[in-house]
Scaffold this motif. Structure first.
Motif, PDB file in Angstrom:
ATOM      1  N   SER A 185      -8.006  -2.214   5.186  1.00  0.00           N
ATOM      2  CA  SER A 185      -7.566  -0.934   5.160  1.00  0.00           C
ATOM      3  C   SER A 185      -8.026  -0.510   6.297  1.00  0.00           C
ATOM      4  O   SER A 185      -8.473  -0.891   6.965  1.00  0.00           O
ATOM      5  CB  SER A 185      -8.406  -0.437   3.672  1.00  0.00           C
ATOM      6  N   LEU A 186      -7.761   1.105   6.336  1.00  0.00           N
ATOM      7  CA  LEU A 186      -7.864   1.804   7.692  1.00  0.00           C
ATOM      8  C   LEU A 186      -7.675   3.242   7.279  1.00  0.00           C
ATOM      9  O   LEU A 186      -7.544   3.946   6.274  1.00  0.00           O
ATOM     10  CB  LEU A 186      -6.760   1.456   8.564  1.00  0.00           C
ATOM     11  N   ASN A 187      -8.233   4.099   8.312  1.00  0.00           N
ATOM     12  CA  ASN A 187      -8.183   5.490   8.368  1.00  0.00           C
ATOM     13  C   ASN A 187      -6.906   5.909   9.152  1.00  0.00           C
ATOM     14  O   ASN A 187      -7.070   5.423  10.347  1.00  0.00           O
ATOM     15  CB  ASN A 187      -9.511   6.139   8.584  1.00  0.00           C
ATOM     16  N   THR A 237     -10.464  10.732   8.217  1.00  0.00           N
ATOM     17  CA  THR A 237      -8.964  11.084   7.671  1.00  0.00           C
ATOM     18  C   THR A 237      -8.849  10.043   6.774  1.00  0.00           C
ATOM     19  O   THR A 237      -9.660   9.321   6.228  1.00  0.00           O
ATOM     20  CB  THR A 237      -8.027  10.551   9.118  1.00  0.00           C
ATOM     21  N   PRO A 293      -4.625   9.871   9.675  1.00  0.00           N
ATOM     22  CA  PRO A 293      -4.199  11.195   9.070  1.00  0.00           C
ATOM     23  C   PRO A 293      -2.943  11.106   8.157  1.00  0.00           C
ATOM     24  O   PRO A 293      -2.634  12.170   7.516  1.00  0.00           O
ATOM     25  CB  PRO A 293      -4.243  12.195  10.284  1.00  0.00           C
ATOM     26  N   HIS A 348      -7.448   7.306   3.704  1.00  0.00           N
ATOM     27  CA  HIS A 348      -7.539   5.916   3.489  1.00  0.00           C
ATOM     28  C   HIS A 348      -6.305   5.407   3.428  1.00  0.00           C
ATOM     29  O   HIS A 348      -5.352   5.803   2.282  1.00  0.00           O
ATOM     30  CB  HIS A 348      -8.511   5.546   2.397  1.00  0.00           C
TER      31      HIS A 348
END
Ligand SMILES: [Fe+2]
Ligand SMILES: [Fe+2]
Lengths: 255, 340, 202
Positions: free
Chosen positions: C42-44, C22, C46, C24
């Motif tokens: 940071s993360l993923n 998904t 949707p 970033h």
């Protein structure tokens, strides 16, 4: 311990704390095994919230009855735990089941903890409940969104969510069972049993509608006995054995 | 982490890179200037950093498994909370380090798949069993203690995004280590059976921790890329020596005996003899010690350790079991979120 | 331990098909009101909804946090990264839309929100951010359209928890550990051993 167990308010508090303990116990076991790393972290944070809420309620009882909160949490015999069957059910690491169960419990807890905060003239209890409530709201919001999201994310996900709901919804009514051993419980919680059930399920139906799922919840006969009346499923005893495995290695030792 | 080069794919050799850019890059590194993503870097460096960050990320999420086994059995609510938070931190470290790797060009899904199919590796120490609560104390004291020593040097590396992440991670390692110390101190100030359990766990983990830093460095380690490019800062042997200098006297003061052990295939200790080599060499200021069984190290790293299969199969279970959620999240159309 | 963890699960055949990552998202946190937002990680995710939740449950709980700023990775526009602190230059101006400006204090450091600039395009925004905020203190600037930024201040839903969270921080153990150690060892020896700790975090 005995005087605590014979006090209706204490038993009611125990039932909430035991629910929280078992919710946190089952969910914390997911840490490291969740479906998405980010959600693994989030659900573990909420499992910690639940365990912390259990601790704060046990601490309250510990202060009143001069008991170590860990002794209350881990050293009662199985029939003196008043958690409902819904929280002791294993989810078999099925995420749909985990989300549905936690959402049902979180929405229920929001109502009963708010209720508990007004239960007594005791400002300490009220203050403890007031610190739990915003964290409870966070859980409800998080889980509601997951219910709606997953149920609207294609056939497979919807099917899994519906199946989990089908499996869990029939157990849900027992959540409002009156806790304790006494034969004729005449306590505020019971008087409000139907009211709480109605308020709770009305909220659930709203989310269920948004999620496009189907479920019916019914209030069981008062004669039906479950975990809150000490009629625990066999697996609860196994969970208790597991939970106290280390403590029993050397009873009384400090860990 | 160590073994970074194990999973690196072939990349342009330095001779294929633009010599002028390469010289400028190496000059920067030797001047102590950090590399940021927008800078030119040799392909071998990018691939090497990716392999290193990926291996580190893999180690974090596999590292969550042995300790995760004890969350359901933690002996008090505070320990249960702490262990849950500790394991959660490791998952968080994995998430952050996968992000560093993703930005170097590999998708997270590919990394998770390569991990469970054994294409990439994770740290060897997580292939050992944790059969008692005291093992949890030992993992947090010795393994997290060793990880702090290692990661402190890595935070001195040259790749900006990795350095940033390492600084953030180290902040949490401080908790892991203090919690481990607290458990070890509690157990060793406790009852006879607690002390016995702790000594047995120490026997299992002491040699594993000595191996943690990796085998002896190649003779010209400083001039080879991992160190020349400041991907790796301190030699394995030097880190190991610092570790022993700190932990050998601490263990002795706690009443723990440092033993040379033999183990069976399941990682159970089958015999112990006191390590007579443990002593302070006044001249160098270093503690001398007996090297761990390096044959065992290579056996375990090749996949034949006590828990290799177990760790990977559980990780694969988690990956497969969660597939529908990832699919749903990736493809879902969400209706308006409900009002709180 | 739970049965799933105990058993050696047998897997057969190939892995099922994977799923694309998904999106970033980049996360900055604020330690107290009035403190600047600093890069946290940071993360993923949707979409914004999940990105904000994930950011809160991870980066919002790693250390004291009052607010979280999140934006999609694609909205981050980075100027060149200097070896030395950047010179301000002379890009003055105030037309265009609003951009948030983040400065990198040094290579390997953490981006910090320094303020906003108005500019008609990315390059101008970076130049104006540099002109206005460089002041010999930053080696790089990032600009992000202000409208693409989401700030959660914990008022809608909680970030930092109300329950006692000392169990998950080193400082929750430091006093106990010191006490227990000094029952065994003298202060001097303990301090010597403690040298390898990461002091600023205890
Ligand atoms: Fe870690
Ligand atoms: Fe750690």
């Amino acid at each position: 311990m005995e005087s605590m167990l014979s006090n209706p308010l204490a038993v009611r508090i125990l039932s909430h704390a035991d629910d929280k303990l078992m919710l946190g116990h089952v969910q914390s076991d997911w840490t490291g095994l969740g479906p998405i790393l980010e959600e693994d972290i989030a659900s573990s944070a909420m499992a910690q919230d639940d365990l912390s809420h259990a601790l704060t309620l046990y601490q309250y009882l510990g202060d009143r009855y001069d008991l170590d909160p860990d002794v209350i949490a881990f050293e009662r015999s199985a029939e003196n735990y008043f958690c409902c069957d819904l929280v002791t059910q294993s989810d078999e690491f099925d995420w749909a089941g985990s989300v549905v169960k936690r959402w049902l419990m979180a929405t229920y807890m929001l109502i009963v903890i708010a209720d508990l905060s007004k239960a007594d003239d005791d400002s300490d209890l009220g203050a403890r409940c007031d610190r739990i409530l915003p964290e409870q709201e966070l859980q409800v919001l998080h889980l509601q969104r997951w219910i709606i999201r997953l149920s609207n994310a294609g056939d497979e996900a919807r099917e899994r969510m519906q199946l989990a709901l089908d499996r869990i919804a029939p157990l849900a009514g027992m959540v409002v069972e009156m806790p304790g051993h006494g034969p004729s419980p005449q306590e505020s919680c019971l008087i409000r049993r139907e009211e709480i059930f109605r308020e709770w399920t009305a909220g659930l139906h709203e989310t269920i509608k948004q999620a496009g799922l189907n479920a019916t919840f019914s209030l069981p006969e008062q004669t039906q006995l479950g975990g809150r009346r000490s009629r625990h499923a066999d697996h609860f005893k196994e969970q208790l054995v597991e939970m106290t495995e280390v403590r029993r290695v050397d009873p009384g030792a400090s860990w | 982490m160590i073994n970074a080069s194990n999973s690196a794919k072939p990349a342009p050799t330095p001779s294929q890179e633009d010599p002028e850019l390469l010289a400028q890059f190496e000059q920067r590194i030797s001047d102590g200037i950090l590399i940021e993503p927008g800078d030119w870097m040799p392909e071998a460096y990018r691939m090497g950093m990716l392999a290193m960050a990926e291996h580190h990320a893999n180690s974090e999420i596999i590292g969550a498994l042995p300790e995760g086994e004890w969350i359901t059995r933690a002996p008090s609510l505070r320990r249960k909370l702490a262990l849950t938070a500790k394991v959660q931190d490791e998952v968080g470290h994995g998430q952050m380090l996968y992000r560093v790797s993703q930005e170097l060009g590999k998708s997270r899904d590919d990394m998770l798949r390569d991990l469970v199919t054994g294409k990439t590796k994770y740290h060897n120490c997580f292939n050992y069993p944790a059969p008692t609560w005291a093992d949890i104390a030992m993992i947090q004291w010795l393994i997290d203690g060793a990880a702090i020593m290692n990661q402190k040097t890595l935070a001195d590396g040259a790749y900006g995004p990795y350095v940033r992440t390492m600084n953030r991670i180290n902040m949490e390692e401080a908790f892991h280590f203090k919690s481990g110390e607290d458990m070890v101190l509690t157990l060793m100030s406790g009852t006879k059976s607690q002390k016995k359990m702790t000594q047995a766990a120490f026997d299992r983990w002491w040699p594993v921790t000595l191996m943690f830093f990796g085998p002896a460095d190649k003779p010209n380690a400083e001039s080879r890329p991992p160190m020349r490019w400041r991907m790796k800062i301190e030699k394995n042997d030097s880190l190991r020596q610092r570790f022993v200098n700190r932990f050998a006297p601490a263990a002795q003061d706690l009443g723990l005996k440092i033993n040379i052990v033999t183990k069976d295939d399941q990682g159970n200790v089958t015999s112990t003899t006191p390590d007579e080599a443990i002593m302070l060499d006044e001249e160098s200021g270093n503690w001398t010690f007996t090297q761990p069984d390096w044959d065992e190290f290579w056996r375990v790293i090749r996949g034949n350790g006590p828990c290799n299969d177990h760790r990977l199969s559980l990780r694969r279970f988690s990956y497969e079991q969660g597939g529908w959620v990832r699919k749903a999240v990736g493809s879902g159309t969400i209706s308006t979120p409900p009002a709180a | 331990m739970s049965k799933i963890r105990e058993q050696l699960i047998q897997h057969e055949g190939q892995l099922p098909p994977g799923t694309p990552d998904t999106d970033h998202w980049i996360v900055y946190t604020q330690k107290k009101t009035e403190a600047p937002f600093k890069w946290a990680g940071s993360l993923n995710a949707p979409d914004t909804e999940l990105a904000v939740q994930f950011a809160g449950e991870h980066y919002g709980l790693d250390e004291v946090c009052t607010s979280i700023l999140t934006h999609h990775g694609s909205f981050a526009h980075d100027g060149p990264c200097g070896i030395e602190p950047l010179q301000p230059g002379d890009a003055v101006g105030d037309d265009g839309s609003s951009w948030c400006a983040f400065g990198l204090p040094r290579r390997g450091g953490n981006l910090t929100l320094v303020g906003t600039v108005n500019a008609p395009d990315v390059d101008t925004a970076i130049a104006r951010a540099t002109c206005q905020y460089a002041n010999g203190k930053f080696v790089q600037f990032r600009v992000v359209p202000e409208e693409k930024i989401v700030i959660s201040d914990g008022k809608g839903s909680l970030i930092w928890r109300l329950h006692d969270m000392t169990y998950k921080f080193a400082r929750g153990y430091s006093k106990d550990v010191r006490e227990k150690w000094t029952r065994i060892r003298d202060e001097e020896k303990y301090e010597d051993y403690r040298k390898e700790d990461i002091h600023k975090h205890f």
